[in-house]
Design a protein around this motif. Sequence first.
Motif, PDB file in Angstrom:
ATOM      1  N   PRO A 114       0.739  -1.257   0.184  1.00  0.00           N
ATOM      2  CA  PRO A 114       0.091  -0.343  -0.250  1.00  0.00           C
ATOM      3  C   PRO A 114       1.073   1.050  -0.412  1.00  0.00           C
ATOM      4  CG  PRO A 114       0.139  -1.460   2.413  1.00  0.00           C
ATOM      5  CD  PRO A 114       0.646  -1.457   1.435  1.00  0.00           C
ATOM      6  N   ALA A 115       0.314   2.266  -0.610  1.00  0.00           N
ATOM      7  CA  ALA A 115       1.408   3.630  -0.341  1.00  0.00           C
ATOM      8  C   ALA A 115       1.241   4.858   0.545  1.00  0.00           C
ATOM      9  CB  ALA A 115       1.150   4.256  -2.184  1.00  0.00           C
ATOM     10  N   TRP A 116      -1.099   4.462   0.140  1.00  0.00           N
ATOM     11  CA  TRP A 116      -0.657   5.593   1.517  1.00  0.00           C
ATOM     12  C   TRP A 116      -2.950   3.920   2.429  1.00  0.00           C
ATOM     13  CZ3 TRP A 116      -1.446  10.705   1.778  1.00  0.00           C
ATOM     14  CH2 TRP A 116      -0.208  11.551   0.435  1.00  0.00           C
ATOM     15  N   VAL A 117      -2.540   5.080   3.428  1.00  0.00           N
ATOM     16  CA  VAL A 117      -3.659   4.303   4.564  1.00  0.00           C
ATOM     17  C   VAL A 117      -4.259   5.207   5.214  1.00  0.00           C
ATOM     18  CG1 VAL A 117      -4.508   2.612   5.996  1.00  0.00           C
ATOM     19  CG2 VAL A 117      -2.635   1.901   4.608  1.00  0.00           C
ATOM     20  N   ILE A 118      -5.763   5.284   4.993  1.00  0.00           N
ATOM     21  CA  ILE A 118      -6.196   6.102   5.709  1.00  0.00           C
ATOM     22  C   ILE A 118      -7.080   5.372   6.896  1.00  0.00           C
ATOM     23  CG2 ILE A 118      -7.851   8.233   5.849  1.00  0.00           C
ATOM     24  CD1 ILE A 118      -6.612   9.192   3.054  1.00  0.00           C
ATOM     25  N   LYS A 119      -7.313   6.099   7.977  1.00  0.00           N
ATOM     26  CA  LYS A 119      -7.492   5.373   9.451  1.00  0.00           C
ATOM     27  C   LYS A 119      -8.592   6.672   9.811  1.00  0.00           C
ATOM     28  CE  LYS A 119      -8.487   2.814  13.777  1.00  0.00           C
ATOM     29  NZ  LYS A 119      -8.141   2.112  14.616  1.00  0.00           N
ATOM     30  N   GLY A 120     -10.777   6.485   9.470  1.00  0.00           N
ATOM     31  CA  GLY A 120     -10.988   7.381   9.982  1.00  0.00           C
ATOM     32  C   GLY A 120     -11.207   9.007   9.492  1.00  0.00           C
ATOM     33  N   GLY A 121     -10.492   8.992   8.511  1.00  0.00           N
ATOM     34  CA  GLY A 121      -9.982  10.252   7.816  1.00  0.00           C
ATOM     35  C   GLY A 121      -8.545  10.974   8.203  1.00  0.00           C
TER      36      GLY A 121
END
Length: 427
Positions: free
Chosen positions: A412-419
């Motif tokens: 993964p290049a990006w991971v976002i959790k809850g914004g």
Amino acid sequence: MRIYRSCVMALGLVAGAGQAATVVTAAHMIDPVKGVLVDNAMVVIGDDGRVQALAAGNSARPIIPADAKRVDLGDVTILPGLIDMHVHLTSDPTLSGYQGLEYTDNFWTVIGVPNARKTLDAGFTTVRMVGSSNYDDVALKQAIDHGYIAGPRIVPATYAIGVTGGHCDATEYPPSVKVPAPGIANSPGEFRGLVRTLRKYGAEVIKVCMTGGVLSKTDSVGAQQLSYDEIKAVVDEAHMLGMRVAVHAHGTDGINDALRAGVDTIEHASLADAESFKLAKAHGAWFDMDVYDDDYILAEGAKNGVFAESLAKEKMIGLKQRQTFRAAHAAGVKMLFGTDAGVYPHGDNAKQFAKMVEWGMTPMEAIRAATSDAAIALDRANDVGQLTPGHFGDIVAVAGDPSTDVRLLEHPAWVIKGGQVVLSPSR
């Protein structure tokens, strides 16, 4: 401690901690429910960490709040945060067999902290922990939810429960060594009481060891260990209390009795047969099959201290499990993404996608098994598994199209959790 938590909140690890709305844009997006890839995606995530609006393709752009934070992910493909239905964050595969005896009981809680971070960084924003000692999974969940540490959303089972001498019992010691056994019961009534106790202390799902297993030293991997009346008592009690039941089961008889009793998921399902498939479909149960970790166990197990008896069982069961996976999928059994992380290194969860495709799934089916389908099986379909209004703003982004090359999900290049961005190319 207050200073540390303030720092964590400043890093944005507590969803809704005073942040404005976040607008995430990306070149492409996978909708796992519809099974399509769309271009020009925009996700608006509110200050509560949930999706407020979604636009893709030629659809109208939503009105953006003036103070919104903008996060342009660029030429990537986004999809909902991934879900692993079978993990053990407080386990370390390099400390197998008797090696774990060198460490104090609370050591396992501590190693859960970096393992939770590795799992989140791998794109898995929700996990189901199906067995840990000392209510460690509840401790991790509380620490993550209150912003003390970074990690995925956790659905905890607390202790995996079973019978005396079974897969969930400590069978590797002589009679003179007494080991606490808070997850052991031996009658329908005792199992009902145990379900109530686990729920009291934080369990949100019940995990049952229905048959023998690979990593337990002395039992037969396929032998049934709970009677039908015992597993039925567990299922009835858990369902009455609003919880689902996950059953560890390799052997055919144990799988089929568990399905007849109405369990929700079968873990491993190695020796399931045509009758198992019929029962699963009739009762709406899911198979949750860890078809990657056979590679790791056979390659690294001896070095890690895995018992010789366990290695022999893995050599016997691994290929059969993969063949069963293919047959179950072909028969139309509902399938989930569950890896048994902790049997292999945490953070490598996404390596299972390629195995699922190798043994019969399409890439999109494998993605759905780790997103929208997993959310349904978790009873969290209104919270995770999709990027639609009302769901948590959990996003994983990869370069390229994982619906054609599922191995892209391993990086993964990006991971976002809850914004909140928890992994980016700059980190």
